[in-house]
Motif scaffolding. Structure first.
Motif, PDB file in Angstrom:
ATOM      1  N   LEU A 114       0.857  -1.189   0.000  1.00 13.26           N
ATOM      2  CA  LEU A 114       0.000   0.000   0.000  1.00 13.26           C
ATOM      3  C   LEU A 114       0.888   1.233   0.000  1.00 13.26           C
ATOM      4  CD1 LEU A 114      -3.184   0.759   2.069  1.00 13.26           C
ATOM      5  CD2 LEU A 114      -1.321   2.410   2.015  1.00 13.26           C
ATOM      6  N   LEU A 115       0.637   2.141  -0.957  1.00 16.75           N
ATOM      7  CA  LEU A 115       1.387   3.385  -1.053  1.00 16.75           C
ATOM      8  C   LEU A 115       0.414   4.550  -1.084  1.00 16.75           C
ATOM      9  CD1 LEU A 115       4.004   4.972  -1.433  1.00 16.75           C
ATOM     10  CD2 LEU A 115       3.828   4.531  -3.899  1.00 16.75           C
ATOM     11  N   ASN A 116       0.480   5.387  -0.057  1.00 13.13           N
ATOM     12  CA  ASN A 116      -0.414   6.536   0.073  1.00 13.13           C
ATOM     13  C   ASN A 116       0.375   7.810  -0.244  1.00 13.13           C
ATOM     14  OD1 ASN A 116      -2.090   8.615   0.845  1.00 13.13           O
ATOM     15  ND2 ASN A 116      -2.807   7.618   2.721  1.00 13.13           N
TER      16      ASN A 116
ATOM     17  N   LEU B  72      -2.982   1.965  -4.369  1.00 18.39           N
ATOM     18  CA  LEU B  72      -2.235   3.186  -4.653  1.00 18.39           C
ATOM     19  C   LEU B  72      -3.167   4.389  -4.516  1.00 18.39           C
ATOM     20  CD1 LEU B  72       0.266   4.722  -5.636  1.00 18.39           C
ATOM     21  CD2 LEU B  72      -0.403   4.147  -7.991  1.00 18.39           C
ATOM     22  N   HIS B  73      -2.789   5.332  -3.629  1.00 16.91           N
ATOM     23  CA  HIS B  73      -3.619   6.501  -3.320  1.00 16.91           C
ATOM     24  C   HIS B  73      -2.949   7.766  -3.851  1.00 16.91           C
ATOM     25  CE1 HIS B  73      -6.101   4.308  -0.196  1.00 16.91           C
ATOM     26  NE2 HIS B  73      -5.102   3.490  -0.418  1.00 16.91           N
TER      27      HIS B  73
ATOM     28  N   TYR C 246      -6.555  -1.584  -6.198  1.00 14.78           N
ATOM     29  CA  TYR C 246      -7.206  -0.316  -5.879  1.00 14.78           C
ATOM     30  C   TYR C 246      -6.373   0.847  -6.417  1.00 14.78           C
ATOM     31  CZ  TYR C 246      -9.376  -3.302  -2.287  1.00 14.78           C
ATOM     32  OH  TYR C 246     -10.018  -4.314  -1.627  1.00 14.78           O
ATOM     33  N   LEU C 247      -7.006   1.750  -7.191  1.00 13.67           N
ATOM     34  CA  LEU C 247      -6.320   2.935  -7.685  1.00 13.67           C
ATOM     35  C   LEU C 247      -7.216   4.151  -7.464  1.00 13.67           C
ATOM     36  CD1 LEU C 247      -4.027   4.377  -9.118  1.00 13.67           C
ATOM     37  CD2 LEU C 247      -5.019   3.662 -11.315  1.00 13.67           C
TER      38      LEU C 247
ATOM     39  N   LEU D 147     -11.459   1.568  -9.543  1.00 15.28           N
ATOM     40  CA  LEU D 147     -10.807   2.737 -10.124  1.00 15.28           C
ATOM     41  C   LEU D 147     -11.647   3.982  -9.852  1.00 15.28           C
ATOM     42  CD1 LEU D 147      -8.690   4.161 -11.849  1.00 15.28           C
ATOM     43  CD2 LEU D 147      -9.928   3.397 -13.900  1.00 15.28           C
ATOM     44  N   TYR D 148     -11.048   4.930  -9.139  1.00  9.21           N
ATOM     45  CA  TYR D 148     -11.748   6.156  -8.763  1.00  9.21           C
ATOM     46  C   TYR D 148     -11.117   7.343  -9.493  1.00  9.21           C
ATOM     47  CZ  TYR D 148     -13.713   3.213  -5.131  1.00  9.21           C
ATOM     48  OH  TYR D 148     -14.376   2.196  -4.472  1.00  9.21           O
TER      49      TYR D 148
END
Length: 361
Positions: A57-59, A82-83, A105-106, A130-131
């Motif tokens: 997880l990379l924020n 990935l945030h 999650y992107l 995808l957001y």
């Protein structure tokens, strides 16, 4: 073990740990076994930092990355989430996410994205969520989303989309939730939804559609929640929901200036539980309006004409525990009276299902 031997062993252990200790980027916080979570939220970054290969997880939200460069994350092969929200992103280069074959999650919401180069999503074959909402995306060219073969949720609300072209969602056959609210969409090509026939949630509200996109919608098979509110449509045509009517449970058609449902608009619709049609210009409902399983119906601010055509509505209002506001606008003798209470509908007969069945023999 003597003291010197212990010191040497400890020194050796520290040497082994040194690369791991150095792997956390400056000003960031890292936790989880083997630095699996790297948090760099709002630390003034202007370049994508280097992180340990095992990072999952990379924020990076609330930093400053105007352009996401090609291969910017290539060494992060085990990344799952990935945030990048609120990071002033304007452009996503081709191959920006290359190497992220495990990413699920992107998050790219709340940026200024107006350019997404073809090939931007290469390698994202496992991406599921995808957001991209709250950006400035003007178009979805065919092929842009094609690598996303496992995409389940696509959030594209609050962008600058003006049309849905043929093949806009090519390759995303597993897509189930599609949010296109609050764009400027005024046309939907008949083949725009060919690749997403399994949509369950489809929100197309707050756009500029003046007519129901029947040809495109007929490709959908299992829509449960359809939202078309705040589109300037005057008529819902015959067979509008027939292809997915056995599954649709929620329908939102409020605040549209809607004047009429065609007589067969609800053909094939059997499972509706919630309908929103308030703030329109409706005076009547079609004979096949599906009251059977209806639990919630919002009706206020429509010029209802209280004649026997509304008798099925009156019967439903009498049977429900909720008391939705539904007042007569005409005839003048009933103006302002609630449909549930007005004497204008007394003596009206409501066709029963039994009589309909009998007519088939």
């Amino acid at each position: 073990m003597d003291r010197s031997g212990f010191v040497l062993k400890l020194f050796g252990l520290l040497l082994c740990l040194l690369p791991v200790l150095q792997a956390c980027p400056q000003n960031c916080h890292c936790h989880g076994g083997d630095l699996q979570h790297v948090i760099c939220d709002n630390v003034g970054l202007r370049r994508i930092p280097k992180v340990a290969e095992q990072t999952r997880l990379l924020n990076l939200q609330r930093n400053n990355f105007p352009v996401l460069p090609t291969n910017g994350f290539r060494e992060m092969k085990n990344l799952v989430s990935l945030h990048l929200q609120h990071s002033h992103i304007k452009e996503i280069s081709s191959g920006a996410f290359r190497g992220l074959k495990q990413l699920v999650y992107l998050y790219l919401s709340n940026n200024d994205i107006s350019v997404i180069k073809m090939g931007a999503f290469d390698d994202l074959t496992e991406l599921t969520y995808l957001y991209l909402d709250h950006n400035k995306i003007p178009d979805l060219p065919k092929g842009l989303l094609s690598p996303l073969i496992n995409l389940f949720i696509l959030q594209l609300g609050s962008n600058k989309l003006r049309e849905l072209r043929a093949g806009a969602f090519h390759g995303t056959k597993d897509l189930r939730w599609l949010y296109l609210s609050n764009n400027s969409i005024n046309s939907v090509h008949p083949a725009a939804l060919d690749d997403v026939e399994n949509l369950a949630i489809f929100h197309l509200d707050k756009n500029h559609l003046t007519s129901y996109p029947g040809a495109a919608m007929s490709k959908l098979r299992v829509v449960e929640d359809l939202k078309l509110s705040n589109n300037p449509m005057k008529i819902i045509p015959d067979l509008a929901f027939q292809s997915f009517g056995r599954y649709m449970e929620t329908l939102s058609l409020d605040n549209m200036g809607l004047e009429k449902f065609s007589d067969k608009a609800f053909a094939g619709v059997t499972t509706l539980k919630t309908v929103h049609i308030e703030n329109n210009k409706l005076s009547s409902l079609p004979g096949n309006f599906p009251f059977g399983r209806l639990e919630t119906l919002t009706l206020s601010n429509n010029p209802w004409h209280c004649s026997c055509q509304l008798a099925p509505l009156r019967r439903w209002l009498e049977s429900t525990r909720s008391r939705p506001d539904a007042a007569c606008a005409s005839p003048s003798s009933a103006r302002g009276q609630q449909i549930r209470d007005t004497s204008a509908l007394r003596g009206c007969k409501v066709p029963t299902k039994r009589s309909k069945k009998g007519s088939r023999h």
